[in-house]
Design an enzyme around this catalytic site. Structure first.
Site, short mmCIF file in Angstrom:
data_model
loop_
_atom_site.label_atom_id
_atom_site.label_comp_id
_atom_site.label_asym_id
_atom_site.label_seq_id
_atom_site.Cartn_x
_atom_site.Cartn_y
_atom_site.Cartn_z
N ASP B 370 46.37 97.91 10.36
CA ASP B 370 45.73 99.19 10.57
C ASP B 370 46.45 99.82 11.75
OD1 ASP B 370 43.73 101.17 10.37
OD2 ASP B 370 42.81 100.33 12.16
N ASP B 564 40.70 96.07 13.35
CA ASP B 564 39.59 95.77 14.24
C ASP B 564 38.39 95.44 13.37
OD1 ASP B 564 37.71 97.91 13.81
OD2 ASP B 564 39.14 99.24 14.77
#
Lengths: 72, 669
Positions: B370, B564
């Site tokens: 990401d 995350d």
């Protein structure tokens, strides 16, 4: 469903751990049991109506002793 | 001079004493293993005290064929010296084993108990019948068995040393402020909101926020980061880390089960009860192993007696079968390697949550990152405002609208504008993954990316060059419009984490295809990707579509997703191996097969390497354990192994497995 951690004394080999596992799984309220010989602990997933005596009895049946039971 | 010196000494001692007071361990709660070790050691010494004379006698008598005592006297002597070895020092083994034979909960002890009792009885019977006396052998088997167990328990303790250290890491007491008084209380008595005083050199008792004082704190025990971290008013601190040089006043924000350390411990314990798929066969065999060997020993006895008519030989061979079989090597192969591996990880802030992940990791082809918060720091800042001349009014409009959003980019814009007065905004709306809109007075303000402009059919032609320029620099552009007309552009950039480049080049070198996934458009995404060395980007992805993109990629190969744990939970779950990055104070337990305590990308490389190394050890161990039993048991059945040799081989096999697992530590991760 609740998760219970059982500290077990007297286990000294891999078949000991699988014996305790087998004995714990015989309790109808127990959904899953995992015993680690390295940490001397068993982790049990079971229904809420389980009693401590049932767990202690199951561990004793396999030939070992319970030192402590804690709830997650 | 002399006097001064002693005074200094005295002071030092006092200081030490006072730290000890805080760290006071509960001695009565010594772990099972310590007690177990002492017990095996006592048995070991006792058993060999008698077993050595037995060995000497047997050596002289049987091997050198020197008769020092008449046969029967010799047998009685051997029976007498062997008795304590088998039945006193081996009592718990005999008891557990015999019990198992009756309750059908067979274990290792059942095999040894049966083997030694039968061997011992041959000695008793030999006084009355024509039969070979194996009583000395029974003592030797028990002595070697105890020795093997002693070494194994010790090695097992080593295997879990990191984890045990972690369990003991928490502080036992805290010095809290009650009114104006400092009181030393047990950690259990600390409640949320308590003000804790932590002096230099002391352990921070629980998670909290600094309300007074400045200091550097050593957090290596939890994050693996060796450099101390500066803390001042407003900083978060983590329990079990060590305050180094200043006094800190901390308000407790998390206690008991909710602390960072408790979460880590919970993760690590769960790892141990999770299974690695490769061990399933070994587990199944372990379960039926002992009864199968009992049956095999019986068959061996019958077979040998039937074909040779030699009772003594049949007994000796079946004893060999009983004592050579070793379920321990099989049963310990996976858990010990996993234990050492997860312990090594925990020390470096890498928490392997699911054993399965280390097996899957081997087949991973794509590592997908990401962007925000993973490759970049996740703290974007406004770098450019266009046009510059009336920039303040553009910034004022943008900040007024964005002030109502929680998005990091919105925050960056508001921060840039500062604490000046904002305009009032009505009919505010968040357009997820695209931007925001709202009304200032009668003017409709829309701020967002290209996608949003397309949707709103707002022409950006005049600003195209400017926008493209920002994008090529890897900046995220927010286009500010008023009543469907572009009035300006704000560029926001997020700095790349220092170690991203190194980590990604390491992964590329290892042959992984690295991919970055982001909501940014193609230009911006590629600019950032180029900065860190990522070859492929998946751009323009709405947050909720990340999991879908991972799924598409999975058609081409296994995917490891790094993100995350909070926003990326669905993608982490969808991927084959999900690595969740912690932020240092919070830990996303529910998502991620592997959790990193801190947000460094180096941790990703280490986690991948550690998984692979651990899995390799598991495979090695299982191979040895299987090979040992497959070779040794038939040899014993064939009668070519003396029972004592069989027992030694058995002891060595489980020691080998545990020691091999410990060797994993030599591997540099």
């Amino acid at each position: 469903m609740k998760k219970i951690k059982i500290e077990i004394a007297g286990m000294h080999c891999a078949s000991c751990a699988s014996n305790v596992e087998r004995s714990l799984k015989k309790i109808p309220a127990v959904k899953n049991a995992n015993v680690s010989i390295l940490l001397n602990t068993g982790r049990v997933e079971c229904e809420d109506n389980i009693t401590e005596e049932e767990l202690v009895k199951a561990v004793k049946r396999a030939g070992y002793n319970v030192r402590k039971i804690t709830y997650d | 001079m002399e006097h001064k010196h002693t005074e200094h000494m005295h002071h030092e001692q006092k200081e030490e004493h006072h730290i000890e007071e805080l760290e006071d361990q509960h001695h009565h709660e010594s772990p099972v293993e310590d007690w177990e070790m002492k017990d095996w050691k006592r048995k070991l010494v006792g058993a060999w005290f008698f077993a050595i004379p037995v060995a000497v006698l047997m050596l002289i008598e049987r091997l050198l064929m020197i008769e020092i005592l008449p046969m029967k006297t010799m047998t009685i002597v051997l029976l007498a010296i062997s008795f304590p070895v088998v039945f006193i020092f081996g009592f718990s083994t005999i008891k557990g084993g015999v019990r198992g034979l009756f309750t059908f909960y067979f274990n290792m002890d059942s095999l040894i108990a049966l083997g030694t009792i039968v061997a011992y009885l041959t000695g008793v019977f030999s006084l009355f019948f024509e039969i070979q006396d194996y009583s000395g052998v029974s003592a030797m088997i028990m002595a070697f068995y105890i020795t093997g167990k002693y070494v194994e328990v010790k090695a097992r303790g080593r295997a879990s040393q990191e984890i045990k250290k972690l369990l003991k890491l928490g502080a036992k007491r805290a010095r809290i402020l009650r009114g104006k008084e400092e009181v030393l209380v047990n950690i259990e008595e600390v409640v949320l909101g308590d003000v804790i005083i932590v002096k230099p050199g002391e352990k921070i008792p629980t998670d909290g926020i600094v309300i007074k004082g400045e200091s550097s704190v050593n957090e290596s025990m939890i994050t693996g980061e060796s450099l101390p971290v500066e803390k001042k008013k407003g900083s978060n601190v983590t329990g079990a880390t060590i305050n180094q040089d200043g006094i800190l006043y901390i308000k407790a924000t998390k206690i008991g089960k909710d602390t960072f350390l408790s979460h880590i411990i919970q993760l690590v314990e769960e790892t141990q009860s999770s299974k690695v798929p490769i061990q399933i066969l070994a587990d199944k065999i372990t379960r039926v192993f002992v009864p199968s060997v009992l049956v095999l020993a019986l068959l061996t006895f019958g077979g040998w007696f039937y074909f040779t008519q030699n009772l003594s030989k049949a007994i000796s061979v079946s004893i060999s079968v009983l004592v050579i079989a070793c379920p321990c090597a099989l049963g310990l192969a996976t858990p010990t390697a996993l234990m050492v591996g997860s312990g090594m990880g925990a020390k470096r802030g890498i928490l392997i949550r699911k054993g399965e992940a280390i097996q899957t990791m081997r087949q991973v082809k794509f590592v997908v990152f990401d962007k925000t918060g993973t490759i970049t720091k996740g703290m974007p800042e406004v770098t450019d405002v266009y046009p510059n001349s009336i920039s303040s009014s553009i910034l004022e409009i943008a900040a007024s609208v964005e002030n109502l959003s929680e998005h990091p980019i919105a925050k960056a814009i508001v921060d840039k504008y500062g604490k000046r007065k904002l305009k009032s905004v009505k009919s505010f709306k968040i357009l997820r993954g695209r931007g925001v809109e709202g009304k200032i007075g009668s003017k409709r303000i829309v701020i967002g990316n290209r996608t949003l402009m397309n949707e709103e059919k707002i022409s950006i032609e005049k600003f195209e060059k400017i926008i493209e320029g920002f994008e090529k620099d890897g900046k995220t552009t927010m286009i500010v419009t008023e009543n469907k007309k572009v009035i300006g552009v704000i560029a926001v950039a997020d700095t790349v984490k220092e170690d991203s480049v190194k980590a990604i080049s390491a992964l590329n070198f290892q042959g992984y295809k690295t991919i970055m996934i982001t909501g940014d458009n193609e230009n911006t995404a590629q600019a950032i990707a180029r900065q860190v060395g990522i070859s492929e980007t998946i751009a323009n992805v709405l947050p909720e579509d990340k999991a879908k993109k991972i799924k598409e990629l999975q058609k081409k190969g296994m995917v490891c997703f790094v993100g995350d744990g909070i926003n990326d939970a669905p993608a982490l779950k969808q991927s084959n191996v999900g690595i969740a990055m912690g932020t240092g104070t919070d830990i996303a337990i529910e998502s991620g097969d592997i959790v990193l305590a801190r947000g460094s990308l180096r941790g990703v490389v280490a986690a991948i390497n550690l998984s692979k190394a651990t899995f390799k050890k598991i495979k090695q161990n299982l191979f040895w354990a299987f090979a040992y039993n497959v070779v040794a048991i038939p040899l014993a059945v064939a009668g070519v192994l003396h029972p004592i040799i069989a027992e030694i081989a058995m002891a060595l096999s489980s020691i080998t497995v545990v020691t091999n697992a410990n060797l994993l530590r030599k591997k540099r991760i």
